[in-house]
Design an enzyme around this catalytic site. Sequence first.
Site, mmCIF file in Angstrom:
data_model
loop_
_atom_site.group_PDB
_atom_site.id
_atom_site.type_symbol
_atom_site.label_atom_id
_atom_site.label_comp_id
_atom_site.label_asym_id
_atom_site.label_seq_id
_atom_site.Cartn_x
_atom_site.Cartn_y
_atom_site.Cartn_z
ATOM 1 N N MET A 1 -13.744 70.034 55.316
ATOM 2 C CA MET A 1 -14.565 69.601 56.454
ATOM 3 C C MET A 1 -15.053 68.168 56.287
ATOM 4 S SD MET A 1 -14.624 72.137 58.572
ATOM 5 C CE MET A 1 -16.076 72.116 59.606
ATOM 6 N N CYS A 2 -14.327 67.346 55.551
ATOM 7 C CA CYS A 2 -14.537 65.899 55.459
ATOM 8 C C CYS A 2 -15.442 65.478 54.305
ATOM 9 C CB CYS A 2 -15.082 65.308 56.750
ATOM 10 S SG CYS A 2 -14.136 65.746 58.217
ATOM 11 N N THR A 3 -15.007 64.431 53.617
ATOM 12 C CA THR A 3 -15.778 63.792 52.559
ATOM 13 C C THR A 3 -15.779 62.297 52.819
ATOM 14 O OG1 THR A 3 -15.031 65.483 50.973
ATOM 15 C CG2 THR A 3 -15.988 63.460 50.071
#
Length: 327
Positions: free
Chosen positions: A1-3
């Site tokens: 879910m994004c970094t």
Amino acid sequence: MCTGFSVLSPQNINYLARTMDFDFEFNGIPIAVPSKYNWTFDVQGPTELDYGFIGTGVMVGRYSFGDGVNERGLAISNHYFTGEASYASESREGYFNMGPEEFIVWALGLNDSIETLKENINKVNIIAVENKALNNIPPLHFIITDRTGDTISVEPNAGLLTVKENPVHVLTNNPKLEWHLENVKNYVHLTPENGREKQFGEQVFATLGVEGGTHGLPGGFTSAERFIRATYLRHHLEMDPEDERQNINNCFKVLDNVSIPRGAVIDNNMAHYTQYQCVLQCHNPAYFIKPYHSSEVFEVSLDESLLNKEEITYFSLEQTFKTHRLN
């Protein structure tokens, strides 16, 4: 879910790097918006933007931006904030009203720095506008940085926005930033140095290899694990004091370590994976993207030719794996 993370090089060039992790196919492409462009917001209506910018347009029914950097070096990326983000149910009089996916356009188009954004953000109201293609109201929070290297996180609460200083320059997903910062305390023992020998009873023991100081570094793909991994790697990242292009490569190396391969995470029978990696350069603003199916990095410089156009520029990406044969 994004970094996402920001990092300042020895040459004082600041970068914002991010992964875009999702199951719905975004088909992200670079999109450049010129200076003084007349943008139509869903709620606020037509608004002339002050600044041009380049970012990743993701197709969710129509193109919206997942990240970007503007001509003044302000950079931003969005990240899912499930269970934490909350929005207003209606417009507020005297506020700039917008949907969750429009905040990046507002931030890049109408602000030239974090200092300016902090002054203007108190009059922003985000309304619960549903994305029909995703069949939800995207729960978002944001990491923002500028040429100075200062980095903040922005969280929506009942539509109003809270600015939080981000001392580790990293953002993933829920829970809130304070929880992640508290969790860092569990990992302060991590070190790139080889662990010391230690005697137990009558025998002296050494670590199994020079990597012993990293034992306990989380390896999963949860938000908490990616946050710790990105924080450790960013903090110890060796930046090149001479070759600035190599520092862009260094950012991608960190992104490799928090990226999700297809098949590693499944959500409702769909692969949840890193669809692209992106690095945004704040000085002499430039954009670098590496799609999942490509072995190449694609670059766009936010130059005068793009900023002075009358219309938006859309770039296509070649999504193929290439090698250079040596025989």
